[in-house]
Design a protein around this motif. Structure first.
Motif, PDB file in Angstrom:
ATOM      1  N   LEU A  62       0.804  -1.306  -0.085  1.00 29.14           N
ATOM      2  CA  LEU A  62      -0.043   0.027  -0.104  1.00 29.14           C
ATOM      3  C   LEU A  62       0.694   1.283  -0.103  1.00 29.14           C
ATOM      4  CD1 LEU A  62      -2.958  -0.678   2.239  1.00 29.14           C
ATOM      5  CD2 LEU A  62      -3.175   0.290   0.106  1.00 29.14           C
ATOM      6  N   ILE A  63       2.017   1.371   0.683  1.00 28.06           N
ATOM      7  CA  ILE A  63       2.710   2.350   0.872  1.00 28.06           C
ATOM      8  C   ILE A  63       3.398   2.756  -0.463  1.00 28.06           C
ATOM      9  CG2 ILE A  63       5.069   3.293   1.771  1.00 28.06           C
ATOM     10  CD1 ILE A  63       4.274   1.760   4.449  1.00 28.06           C
ATOM     11  N   GLN A  64       3.875   1.863  -1.072  1.00 30.04           N
ATOM     12  CA  GLN A  64       4.319   1.953  -2.552  1.00 30.04           C
ATOM     13  C   GLN A  64       3.580   2.291  -3.628  1.00 30.04           C
ATOM     14  OE1 GLN A  64       6.659  -2.258  -1.963  1.00 30.04           O
ATOM     15  NE2 GLN A  64       7.986  -1.183  -3.475  1.00 30.04           N
ATOM     16  N   LYS A  65       2.165   1.826  -3.537  1.00 29.89           N
ATOM     17  CA  LYS A  65       1.061   2.190  -4.345  1.00 29.89           C
ATOM     18  C   LYS A  65       0.445   3.571  -4.075  1.00 29.89           C
ATOM     19  CE  LYS A  65      -3.100   0.509  -5.471  1.00 29.89           C
ATOM     20  NZ  LYS A  65      -4.139  -0.208  -4.711  1.00 29.89           N
ATOM     21  N   GLU A  66       0.140   3.860  -2.836  1.00 29.24           N
ATOM     22  CA  GLU A  66      -0.499   4.771  -2.574  1.00 29.24           C
ATOM     23  C   GLU A  66       0.414   6.011  -1.940  1.00 29.24           C
ATOM     24  OE1 GLU A  66      -3.682   5.484  -2.951  1.00 29.24           O
ATOM     25  OE2 GLU A  66      -4.282   3.101  -3.402  1.00 29.24           O
ATOM     26  N   LYS A  67       1.424   5.947  -1.485  1.00 32.78           N
ATOM     27  CA  LYS A  67       2.330   6.873  -0.782  1.00 32.78           C
ATOM     28  C   LYS A  67       1.739   7.846   0.099  1.00 32.78           C
ATOM     29  CE  LYS A  67       6.038   6.295  -4.200  1.00 32.78           C
ATOM     30  NZ  LYS A  67       5.385   5.235  -4.961  1.00 32.78           N
ATOM     31  N   PRO A  68       1.282   7.250   1.077  1.00 33.56           N
ATOM     32  CA  PRO A  68       0.506   7.950   2.171  1.00 33.56           C
ATOM     33  C   PRO A  68       1.488   9.031   2.748  1.00 33.56           C
ATOM     34  CG  PRO A  68       1.307   5.771   2.933  1.00 33.56           C
ATOM     35  CD  PRO A  68       1.432   5.772   1.615  1.00 33.56           C
ATOM     36  N   ARG A  91      12.723   2.372  21.210  1.00 30.17           N
ATOM     37  CA  ARG A  91      12.390   3.428  20.828  1.00 30.17           C
ATOM     38  C   ARG A  91      13.878   3.735  19.760  1.00 30.17           C
ATOM     39  NH1 ARG A  91      11.619   8.991  21.338  1.00 30.17           N
ATOM     40  NH2 ARG A  91      13.669   9.220  22.251  1.00 30.17           N
ATOM     41  N   GLN A  92      14.805   3.673  20.277  1.00 29.89           N
ATOM     42  CA  GLN A  92      16.338   3.992  19.796  1.00 29.89           C
ATOM     43  C   GLN A  92      16.183   3.108  18.207  1.00 29.89           C
ATOM     44  OE1 GLN A  92      17.334   6.716  20.972  1.00 29.89           O
ATOM     45  NE2 GLN A  92      18.749   6.187  19.526  1.00 29.89           N
ATOM     46  N   LYS A  93      15.925   1.681  18.414  1.00 25.96           N
ATOM     47  CA  LYS A  93      15.761   0.803  17.347  1.00 25.96           C
ATOM     48  C   LYS A  93      15.065   1.535  16.153  1.00 25.96           C
ATOM     49  CE  LYS A  93      16.018  -3.831  15.937  1.00 25.96           C
ATOM     50  NZ  LYS A  93      14.922  -4.490  15.293  1.00 25.96           N
ATOM     51  N   GLY A  94      13.742   1.676  16.643  1.00 25.84           N
ATOM     52  CA  GLY A  94      12.895   2.319  15.826  1.00 25.84           C
ATOM     53  C   GLY A  94      12.970   3.395  15.351  1.00 25.84           C
ATOM     54  N   LEU A  95      14.138   4.479  15.729  1.00 27.80           N
ATOM     55  CA  LEU A  95      14.290   5.675  15.054  1.00 27.80           C
ATOM     56  C   LEU A  95      15.678   5.427  14.131  1.00 27.80           C
ATOM     57  CD1 LEU A  95      14.029   7.872  18.456  1.00 27.80           C
ATOM     58  CD2 LEU A  95      12.606   7.894  16.354  1.00 27.80           C
ATOM     59  N   GLU A  96      16.488   4.321  14.546  1.00 27.44           N
ATOM     60  CA  GLU A  96      17.340   3.937  13.811  1.00 27.44           C
ATOM     61  C   GLU A  96      16.895   3.600  12.341  1.00 27.44           C
ATOM     62  OE1 GLU A  96      20.230   1.160  15.839  1.00 27.44           O
ATOM     63  OE2 GLU A  96      20.364   2.884  17.417  1.00 27.44           O
ATOM     64  N   MET A  97      15.900   2.738  12.610  1.00 32.19           N
ATOM     65  CA  MET A  97      15.390   2.004  11.251  1.00 32.19           C
ATOM     66  C   MET A  97      14.537   3.291  10.550  1.00 32.19           C
ATOM     67  SD  MET A  97      15.476  -1.260  11.209  1.00 32.19           S
ATOM     68  CE  MET A  97      16.217  -2.342  12.350  1.00 32.19           C
ATOM     69  N   GLY A  98      14.477   4.422  11.127  1.00 31.66           N
ATOM     70  CA  GLY A  98      13.995   5.548  10.165  1.00 31.66           C
ATOM     71  C   GLY A  98      12.517   5.962  10.492  1.00 31.66           C
ATOM     72  N   ALA A  99      11.978   5.469  11.710  1.00 30.04           N
ATOM     73  CA  ALA A  99      10.967   6.124  12.192  1.00 30.04           C
ATOM     74  C   ALA A  99      10.896   7.627  12.630  1.00 30.04           C
ATOM     75  CB  ALA A  99      10.211   5.287  13.222  1.00 30.04           C
ATOM     76  N   LYS A 145      12.479  -0.850   5.239  1.00 32.23           N
ATOM     77  CA  LYS A 145      12.178  -1.000   3.763  1.00 32.23           C
ATOM     78  C   LYS A 145      11.719   0.481   3.361  1.00 32.23           C
ATOM     79  CE  LYS A 145      11.621  -5.729   3.256  1.00 32.23           C
ATOM     80  NZ  LYS A 145      12.815  -6.264   2.977  1.00 32.23           N
ATOM     81  N   VAL A 146      10.804   1.016   3.752  1.00 32.93           N
ATOM     82  CA  VAL A 146      10.267   2.435   3.216  1.00 32.93           C
ATOM     83  C   VAL A 146      11.435   3.412   3.206  1.00 32.93           C
ATOM     84  CG1 VAL A 146       8.696   4.202   3.389  1.00 32.93           C
ATOM     85  CG2 VAL A 146       8.013   1.911   3.476  1.00 32.93           C
ATOM     86  N   LYS A 147      12.094   3.844   4.277  1.00 33.20           N
ATOM     87  CA  LYS A 147      12.958   4.761   4.660  1.00 33.20           C
ATOM     88  C   LYS A 147      14.363   4.568   3.902  1.00 33.20           C
ATOM     89  CE  LYS A 147      10.632   7.459   7.145  1.00 33.20           C
ATOM     90  NZ  LYS A 147      10.181   8.989   7.070  1.00 33.20           N
ATOM     91  N   LYS A 148      14.853   3.509   4.165  1.00 36.96           N
ATOM     92  CA  LYS A 148      16.308   3.195   3.919  1.00 36.96           C
ATOM     93  C   LYS A 148      16.404   2.611   2.348  1.00 36.96           C
ATOM     94  CE  LYS A 148      17.896   4.285   7.969  1.00 36.96           C
ATOM     95  NZ  LYS A 148      17.975   5.490   8.621  1.00 36.96           N
ATOM     96  N   GLU A 149      15.481   1.400   2.002  1.00 36.27           N
ATOM     97  CA  GLU A 149      15.713   0.811   0.799  1.00 36.27           C
ATOM     98  C   GLU A 149      14.764   1.542  -0.514  1.00 36.27           C
ATOM     99  OE1 GLU A 149      14.664  -3.103   1.316  1.00 36.27           O
ATOM    100  OE2 GLU A 149      16.242  -3.447   2.907  1.00 36.27           O
TER     101      GLU A 149
END
Length: 125
Positions: A44-50, A94-102, A70-74
């Motif tokens: 959905l994110i790739q198709k709709e770009k919310p 929280r740290q891990k989430g932010l590192e993943m790009g959240a 995947k969304v943020k880094k790839e």
């Protein structure tokens, strides 16, 4: 330009709760989209770009951290604002989430008023 908000959670009652919290945004022309697992969310994110995604962390098929990465880094979709929702409020998560790009991190149970004001703030930027 119409704005889109994606709600991702594997528990239908939580998706409904978030929908009820944010339904006023629909009156302002925001389209609400839903996914029940990480794979569906990614499609959905790739198709709709919310513009904004409320993304549960603990889900089957692909968890929220993986989707976020995947969304943020790839895919490099840095303009999609991602808020991770999790029952685990530890700082290390929280740290891990932010590192993943959240962009942000919210702990369940979340405060509906806070969620709505964050959504309004993000969508108006």
């Amino acid at each position: 330009m119409e704005q889109k908000l994606l709600i991702v959670d594997d528990e239908s009652h939580i998706r409904m709760l978030i929908e009820q919290t944010l339904e006023d945004l629909e009156d302002e022309g925001v389209e609400l989209l839903f996914a029940e697992n990480g794979e569906q969310a990614l499609e959905l994110i790739q198709k709709e770009k919310p513009n904004l995604v409320f993304l549960d962390v603990m889900m089957p098929k692909m968890n929220g951290m993986e989707v976020c990465y995947k969304v943020k880094k790839e895919l490099k979709l840095s303009d999609i604002y991602i808020i991770l929702l999790t029952a685990k409020g530890q700082e290390v998560d929280r740290q891990k989430g932010l590192e993943m790009g959240a962009d942000r991190y919210m702990t369940k149970p979340f405060d509906p008023d806070e969620m709505l004001s964050i959504a309004e703030e993000v969508l108006k930027r």
